[in-house]
Every structure is written in structure tokens, then in C-alpha cells.
Enzyme design. Structure first.
Site, mmCIF file in Angstrom:
data_model
loop_
_atom_site.group_PDB
_atom_site.id
_atom_site.type_symbol
_atom_site.label_atom_id
_atom_site.label_comp_id
_atom_site.label_asym_id
_atom_site.label_seq_id
_atom_site.Cartn_x
_atom_site.Cartn_y
_atom_site.Cartn_z
ATOM 1 N N HIS A 111 0.808 -1.243 0.035
ATOM 2 C CA HIS A 111 -0.030 0.027 0.288
ATOM 3 C C HIS A 111 0.897 1.234 -0.067
ATOM 4 C CE1 HIS A 111 -3.473 -2.710 0.881
ATOM 5 N NE2 HIS A 111 -4.326 -1.549 0.962
ATOM 6 N N HIS A 150 1.621 -4.102 9.710
ATOM 7 C CA HIS A 150 2.891 -3.534 9.264
ATOM 8 C C HIS A 150 3.765 -3.037 10.451
ATOM 9 C CE1 HIS A 150 3.041 -4.421 4.897
ATOM 10 N NE2 HIS A 150 1.565 -3.836 4.818
#
Length: 176
Positions: A111, A150
Site C-alpha cells: 500500500h 505492518h
């Protein structure tokens, strides 16, 4: 080099746990929304009208983006499957991420890579929009950490990956 990766992972783990264990902030809904803007649809929603209505730079912007995204996705998949860094929820049995990620591994953040790639393309071809695009790309990266999928270094690596791919796309398109 292994010692460097261990130190980075230690820092990442401490930063991640500090954020998720010590700071209980009520930001889930807004963070999910920000993260979803990096899913990929927004890029086409912006790039297609630019291609259609801006005949000179629009074509170069779209071409550089197509090259850059093809390279980005290829390198992203290669790195994910070579490095195979577990996501935080897999590393901590007491933690559950706020969303279900699309794949198993966390490094680098796809992303963030895509968002920074797009921000650099915008900054290159349409500099007046650079600041809001980089702010948005940064928020996409931060949202991925806040959602628990993440570590901070995944975001940094994604930002570098996306930026390098954008520059290569611009170069190969002939505008660098």
C-alpha cells in the site's frame, strides 16, 4: 548484515508494541478509511481522467505510471516472497490486527509503495499537488502500522520502493 536486520526488527517490535499496547487511541474507523484509499481504485479514478482530458502530460503521466506500477508490483512480490517477514499478528500471539491483510508477509508495504509511487508521479508531472499527495501517501503508510498489519520499517521500505519505481517509470517514459 544480519545484525542490522535484527536491530531494525528489535526497533520495529518495540515501536509497534509501544503504539498498540501503551496507546489505545480511538482511530479505527478513520484509519481504515485512509488505508482503503491506498487499495488501488483511487489511482485509476485519477489517472484515467488525466489521460483523457490532459492530452500532453496526461499521456506521459499515465505511461510512466503503467511502467512504474508494473515494476513495483513485480519487485514487491519478489521481495515479499524472498524476505518472508511475518506480520505483527503472526509474531505476537496476544495481538490481533484490526483488518485481515491480503497476504501473509509484511515486508515491504505494498500500500505504501503504491501510494508513494503515485505521489512522486503527481509531484513530477503536477508539482502544485505534490504536498497533499505526499501527505496522503504518508497517512496511508501510517495507517497500515496503526491497523496492525505492518511494522514501521515495512512502511519505510515501501516508500523507497514506490519512489524508485516511479523514477524508473518516468525515466523510461522519457521525462527524466
Amino acid at each position: 548484515m544480519n545484525a542490522l536486520f535484527q536491530r531494525v526488527h528489535q526497533f520495529d517490535t518495540l515501536a509497534f508494541l509501544w503504539l498498540h499496547v501503551n496507546k489505545r487511541l480511538p482511530y479505527r474507523r478513520s484509519v481504515r478509511w485512509i488505508s482503503r484509499t491506498g487499495d488501488g481504485y483511487l489511482y485509476l479514478v485519477i489517472a484515467l481522467p488525466v489521460l483523457i482530458f490532459e492530452p500532453v502530460l496526461g499521456t506521459a503521466f499515465f505511461g510512466a505510471g503503467a511502467i512504474a506500477y508494473a515494476l513495483d508490483v513485480s519487485l514487491y512480490l519478489l521481495l515479499k516472497n524472498l524476505i518472508k517477514r511475518d506480520r505483527p499478528a503472526a509474531a505476537f500471539d496476544f495481538y490481533e490486527a484490526w483488518i485481515t491483510p491480503s497476504d501473509q508477509f509484511s515486508f515491504p508495504s505494498g500500500h505504501t509503495a503504491a501510494a508513494f509511487l503515485f505521489a512522486l508521479l503527481i509531484a513530477w508531472f503536477y508539482p502544485a499537488f505534490a504536498l497533499p499527495c505526499y501527505l496522503w501517501a504518508s497517512l496511508v503508510g501510517i495507517s497500515r502500522v496503526l491497523l496492525g498489519v505492518h511494522y514501521p520499517s515495512d512502511i519505510a521500505a515501501g516508500a523507497v520502493l514506490g519512489s524508485v519505481c516511479a523514477l524508473i517509470g518516468i525515466y523510461l517514459q522519457g521525462w527524466l
